[in-house]
Design a protein around this motif. Sequence first.
Motif, PDB file in Angstrom:
ATOM      1  N   LEU A 166       6.525   4.582 -10.324  1.00  0.00           N
ATOM      2  CA  LEU A 166       5.168   5.038 -10.651  1.00  0.00           C
ATOM      3  C   LEU A 166       4.512   5.647  -9.418  1.00  0.00           C
ATOM      4  O   LEU A 166       3.908   6.725  -9.492  1.00  0.00           O
ATOM      5  CB  LEU A 166       4.332   3.874 -11.169  1.00  0.00           C
ATOM      6  N   ALA A 167       4.614   4.954  -8.286  1.00  0.00           N
ATOM      7  CA  ALA A 167       4.010   5.464  -7.055  1.00  0.00           C
ATOM      8  C   ALA A 167       4.619   6.818  -6.673  1.00  0.00           C
ATOM      9  O   ALA A 167       3.905   7.748  -6.280  1.00  0.00           O
ATOM     10  CB  ALA A 167       4.201   4.450  -5.934  1.00  0.00           C
ATOM     11  N   ALA A 168       5.937   6.931  -6.815  1.00  0.00           N
ATOM     12  CA  ALA A 168       6.606   8.193  -6.480  1.00  0.00           C
ATOM     13  C   ALA A 168       6.120   9.322  -7.397  1.00  0.00           C
ATOM     14  O   ALA A 168       5.865  10.445  -6.944  1.00  0.00           O
ATOM     15  CB  ALA A 168       8.120   8.020  -6.601  1.00  0.00           C
ATOM     16  N   ASN A 169       5.977   9.026  -8.687  1.00  0.00           N
ATOM     17  CA  ASN A 169       5.519  10.040  -9.629  1.00  0.00           C
ATOM     18  C   ASN A 169       4.079  10.461  -9.355  1.00  0.00           C
ATOM     19  O   ASN A 169       3.695  11.603  -9.621  1.00  0.00           O
ATOM     20  CB  ASN A 169       5.646   9.504 -11.058  1.00  0.00           C
ATOM     21  N   LEU A 170       3.275   9.520  -8.860  1.00  0.00           N
ATOM     22  CA  LEU A 170       1.882   9.834  -8.533  1.00  0.00           C
ATOM     23  C   LEU A 170       1.749  10.493  -7.165  1.00  0.00           C
ATOM     24  O   LEU A 170       0.666  10.966  -6.806  1.00  0.00           O
ATOM     25  CB  LEU A 170       1.034   8.554  -8.566  1.00  0.00           C
ATOM     26  N   GLY A 171       2.828  10.478  -6.397  1.00  0.00           N
ATOM     27  CA  GLY A 171       2.789  11.086  -5.073  1.00  0.00           C
ATOM     28  C   GLY A 171       2.055  10.239  -4.054  1.00  0.00           C
ATOM     29  O   GLY A 171       1.440  10.780  -3.120  1.00  0.00           O
ATOM     30  N   VAL A 172       2.097   8.892  -4.195  1.00  0.00           N
ATOM     31  CA  VAL A 172       1.431   8.003  -3.245  1.00  0.00           C
ATOM     32  C   VAL A 172       2.463   7.041  -2.650  1.00  0.00           C
ATOM     33  O   VAL A 172       3.549   6.836  -3.206  1.00  0.00           O
ATOM     34  CB  VAL A 172       0.300   7.195  -3.930  1.00  0.00           C
ATOM     35  N   GLU A 173       2.111   6.476  -1.512  1.00  0.00           N
ATOM     36  CA  GLU A 173       2.994   5.507  -0.873  1.00  0.00           C
ATOM     37  C   GLU A 173       3.002   4.201  -1.665  1.00  0.00           C
ATOM     38  O   GLU A 173       2.057   3.882  -2.386  1.00  0.00           O
ATOM     39  CB  GLU A 173       2.518   5.215   0.555  1.00  0.00           C
ATOM     40  N   CYS A 174       4.081   3.425  -1.494  1.00  0.00           N
ATOM     41  CA  CYS A 174       4.168   2.109  -2.123  1.00  0.00           C
ATOM     42  C   CYS A 174       4.512   1.083  -1.052  1.00  0.00           C
ATOM     43  O   CYS A 174       5.482   1.258  -0.296  1.00  0.00           O
ATOM     44  CB  CYS A 174       5.223   2.088  -3.229  1.00  0.00           C
ATOM     45  N   LEU A 175       3.706   0.031  -0.954  1.00  0.00           N
ATOM     46  CA  LEU A 175       3.927  -1.042   0.010  1.00  0.00           C
ATOM     47  C   LEU A 175       4.092  -2.356  -0.756  1.00  0.00           C
ATOM     48  O   LEU A 175       3.286  -2.668  -1.632  1.00  0.00           O
ATOM     49  CB  LEU A 175       2.761  -1.134   0.996  1.00  0.00           C
ATOM     50  N   GLY A 224      13.709   1.300  -3.559  1.00  0.00           N
ATOM     51  CA  GLY A 224      13.237   2.531  -2.950  1.00  0.00           C
ATOM     52  C   GLY A 224      11.873   2.416  -2.308  1.00  0.00           C
ATOM     53  O   GLY A 224      11.222   3.441  -2.045  1.00  0.00           O
ATOM     54  N   ILE A 225      11.423   1.209  -2.020  1.00  0.00           N
ATOM     55  CA  ILE A 225      10.129   1.019  -1.380  1.00  0.00           C
ATOM     56  C   ILE A 225      10.287   1.145   0.127  1.00  0.00           C
ATOM     57  O   ILE A 225      11.166   0.520   0.732  1.00  0.00           O
ATOM     58  CB  ILE A 225       9.543  -0.366  -1.765  1.00  0.00           C
ATOM     59  N   ARG A 226       9.394   1.911   0.713  1.00  0.00           N
ATOM     60  CA  ARG A 226       9.518   2.226   2.146  1.00  0.00           C
ATOM     61  C   ARG A 226       8.722   1.277   3.030  1.00  0.00           C
ATOM     62  O   ARG A 226       9.154   0.961   4.144  1.00  0.00           O
ATOM     63  CB  ARG A 226       9.068   3.669   2.379  1.00  0.00           C
ATOM     64  N   TYR A 236       5.109  -2.594   7.964  1.00  0.00           N
ATOM     65  CA  TYR A 236       6.366  -2.090   8.539  1.00  0.00           C
ATOM     66  C   TYR A 236       6.932  -0.954   7.710  1.00  0.00           C
ATOM     67  O   TYR A 236       6.922  -1.002   6.471  1.00  0.00           O
ATOM     68  CB  TYR A 236       7.364  -3.242   8.614  1.00  0.00           C
ATOM     69  N   ASP A 237       7.420   0.090   8.417  1.00  0.00           N
ATOM     70  CA  ASP A 237       8.073   1.236   7.790  1.00  0.00           C
ATOM     71  C   ASP A 237       9.585   1.010   7.870  1.00  0.00           C
ATOM     72  O   ASP A 237      10.170   1.019   8.958  1.00  0.00           O
ATOM     73  CB  ASP A 237       7.678   2.513   8.538  1.00  0.00           C
ATOM     74  N   LEU A 238      10.227   0.773   6.713  1.00  0.00           N
ATOM     75  CA  LEU A 238      11.662   0.480   6.700  1.00  0.00           C
ATOM     76  C   LEU A 238      12.495   1.695   7.081  1.00  0.00           C
ATOM     77  O   LEU A 238      13.601   1.552   7.623  1.00  0.00           O
ATOM     78  CB  LEU A 238      12.072  -0.016   5.303  1.00  0.00           C
ATOM     79  N   MET A 239      12.004   2.893   6.828  1.00  0.00           N
ATOM     80  CA  MET A 239      12.766   4.091   7.150  1.00  0.00           C
ATOM     81  C   MET A 239      12.784   4.319   8.665  1.00  0.00           C
ATOM     82  O   MET A 239      13.840   4.596   9.246  1.00  0.00           O
ATOM     83  CB  MET A 239      12.173   5.313   6.428  1.00  0.00           C
ATOM     84  N   ARG A 240      11.630   4.190   9.288  1.00  0.00           N
ATOM     85  CA  ARG A 240      11.542   4.423  10.737  1.00  0.00           C
ATOM     86  C   ARG A 240      11.804   3.156  11.531  1.00  0.00           C
ATOM     87  O   ARG A 240      11.900   3.194  12.755  1.00  0.00           O
ATOM     88  CB  ARG A 240      10.154   4.973  11.072  1.00  0.00           C
ATOM     89  N   ILE A 273       9.634  -4.295  -9.980  1.00  0.00           N
ATOM     90  CA  ILE A 273       9.456  -3.703  -8.653  1.00  0.00           C
ATOM     91  C   ILE A 273       9.889  -2.243  -8.668  1.00  0.00           C
ATOM     92  O   ILE A 273       9.210  -1.354  -8.124  1.00  0.00           O
ATOM     93  CB  ILE A 273      10.247  -4.509  -7.606  1.00  0.00           C
ATOM     94  N   ARG A 274      11.016  -1.969  -9.317  1.00  0.00           N
ATOM     95  CA  ARG A 274      11.499  -0.589  -9.378  1.00  0.00           C
ATOM     96  C   ARG A 274      10.541   0.289 -10.184  1.00  0.00           C
ATOM     97  O   ARG A 274      10.271   1.448  -9.822  1.00  0.00           O
ATOM     98  CB  ARG A 274      12.897  -0.552  -9.996  1.00  0.00           C
ATOM     99  N   ALA A 275       9.995  -0.265 -11.277  1.00  0.00           N
ATOM    100  CA  ALA A 275       9.074   0.510 -12.109  1.00  0.00           C
ATOM    101  C   ALA A 275       7.816   0.876 -11.325  1.00  0.00           C
ATOM    102  O   ALA A 275       7.307   1.997 -11.440  1.00  0.00           O
ATOM    103  CB  ALA A 275       8.713  -0.294 -13.361  1.00  0.00           C
TER     104      ALA A 275
END
Length: 653
Positions: free
Chosen positions: A591-600, A617-619, A416-420, A585-587
Motif C-alpha cells: 500500500l505504501a509503495a502504491n501511494l508513493g510514501v515511505e514505510c517504517l 520489502g520494508i526499508r 534505521y535505513d536497512l538499505m543504507r 505486513i506485506r500488504a
Amino acid sequence: MTTSDNSRNSRYANSRYADDSEGKAAALPAASMREEMAAAFRPIIRGFLIPSAIYYGLITLFHFIGQDSEHFRALGVLSFVTSVISLYFHQKWLVRDGGYLRLEITNLVMNLLIYLNTVSALLMDFVPAKLVYFVLATLLFATSGISVRVILFSSVLSVGTMLWFAGRGGPDVFLSYALIGLAGTFAALGMALLMRDAILRSVRARVVADRLRERAEQQADFDALTGLPNRRHFFSVLESHMSGPAHSGTPVHVGIIDLDGFKPVNDLHGHAIGDELLSEVGRRIHLACPSGYVVARLGGDEFAVAIPRTLTLDGLHSLGRDICDALRKPFVISGIGVSISGSIGFAHYPTNGETVRQIYERADHALACAKRDNRGGVVIFSADHEAEMNDLGRIDQTLRGSDLVRELFVLFQPQYDLMRERIVGFEALARWESEKLGNVSPGLFIAAAERSGLIERMTSILLKKSLDAAVQWPEALRLSFNLSAVDLVSPRSIANIARIVRESGIAPGRLTFEITETSMTTDFERARVSLGVLAGMGCHIALDDFGSGYSSFAYIHRFPLHRIKMDRCFVAGLKEDEAVSRNIIRAIADLAANLGVECLAEGVETEAELRAVQAAGIRYVQGYFYGRPMAQADIAERLAAQQNAGPLQEAAS
C-alpha cells in the motif's frame, strides 16, 4: 459531518416534528372532543343540579304545607321526585361516570322534569301569566345544554307547549306569547351558540396546548433522529435506579458506546448518509440488547445502554461482543457500503460508584481504555482502572503546579535505513521527571495534559527542546516529533508550532511530524488544513500506528503524507500467527509503495522480526533491535560507533 452538524440536523427534525404535531393537534377526533366537552360541561351541569334540588325541595314544602288541594299535593310529589333525582344525579350518577353520554342523559332528564313540573302546574291552574315559565325554561335549557340535539329538542318542546297553552287563552293571548316565545327562543339559542362557541374554543385551545406539551415532553426525552431515548431521558432512568441512600438502589450496568470511523464517513459521504448511519446503528444496538434494557443516543456518535440487573463478567462481555459484532458488519446506506466499528466501556452500580456521575465517569473511562488499547472491543471498569483514574487525577493536579520547562525532557529512539545500513533519524519521545511523583508514564501524563488543556504548552516545550538537540546533529539526520489530536485541530497550536520551527534554524525538510489515525478523525477538515500548513513549510508528515484504527484506507490519500509507520502489533503478531502477520505486513508495504510514501516498521526487537519486515520489502525500521530511547548526550557516541564499526545491533534488555 461533525457532531455539531448532526445536532443541527436533529434540531431541524425536531422543528419539523413540532410543526406536524401542531397540525395533528388542531384536527382533533370527534370522540376526543366529546370527552373534552364533557369535562368542560360537567361542572356546569353538576352546578345546576344543586339549585334545582333546593328549589324543588322548597316547592315541595309549599305544596304540602301551604296548599290543601289534592292537585297541589300531586304537584308536590312531582316536585319531590325532581328534587330527589337532582340530588341523586349530583351525588351518585355523575360521580361514578361523568362521560359525555351520561351528562347528556342527565341534561335531558332534568329538562323533561322541569318541563313536566311547568306543564302540570298549568294544567291544574291555567293562568296566562304563567306561560312565561316556558320562556324561562327555554333559556335554562339553552344555557345548560351539553349537546345541540338536547337544546333543540327541549327548546322546541317548551315553546311548542307554550303556544298550545296560549291558544287555549284566545287569539290575543296566543299572539302575545307567540311574540314572547319567538323572542325568547332566539335569545336562548343565541346565548347557547355564543356560550358553546366560547367553550369549544377554550376546549380546543386547551387540548392543542396539552397535546403540544405532551409531544414537547416526548421530544425532550427522545432523540428525533434515531427515535431512541436521549441523554436527558437516559440519565433520568439512571437516577431512578440509583435514587435513595447509598447502595439502596437497583443494581445497574451502564455501557457507553462510541463509534470508530464515523466522522470519516460523514466527511466523505455527507451529512445525510451520516444521519442514516446513526439511525441504523441505533437499531442494531437495540436489536442486540434483550428486552428491558434501555438503549439511548447520548449525542453525536455516542450511544449508551442501561442494564437493570447484575450480569456476570462473562455475560457482560458477551453482550458487549454482540453489540460490537453487530456494528462491525458492513452497512449499506442509500446504496453506499460503509464499514465502522464500536468500542464499549461498562461500569456497575453500586460496585463502581454511588452516583450517576461517578458511574458515568467510570464507564466513560473504560470506553477510553477500549479505544486506546482494544479499539472495537469491550472494557469493563475494574480496580486497576480506578487506580489509573486516581493517578490521572493526581497527575493532572501535579502538572498544573509543576515547572514543566525544567521537569520535561526528551529521549530519542533511532530510526534505521536497512538499505543504507545506517541511522537516518531519531524520534523524539516525551518524558517527565516530576519532583513530586518521580518518573511518570508518557501515556498517563500526555492523556492528563490533553484532558486539562495543558497539551499545547507541553508541545511547545518539548518541540523546542527537540529542535535544540536536532540542530547539533549532522544535517543528514531527521527528527520525528509527535503531535496530539488537540494540537492538530487547534489553529493557535499549529501557528505556534510553525513559529517555533522557523525560529529554530533547522531546515523544515529535516523535520517529520507524526500523527495518529485517531487524531486525524477528531476533525477531518481541520486536521487536513493543519497538515497542509506544516507540509507547506517543507515539513514531512508521517501517519503513526497505521492499522490500529479502522478506516484509514478510505481517506489516507487526502492527507499530505510522506511516511506510514506500521503499528508494532503486526510485528509482535509474528510470534502468534506468523503467516497471517507476514501477509498483513506485506500488504501494508505494498500500500505504501502504491501511494508513493515511505514505510517504517515499529517494534522490531528480534532478528526474526527484522527478517520478516525485510522480506516484505520494508526499508525503514525502529525498535529495540537497533536502539532503545537515548539521551542527547548519547547520540554522538552512538553515531561515532556506527561510523567506526558499521551496523550496530542492540538486543532488547
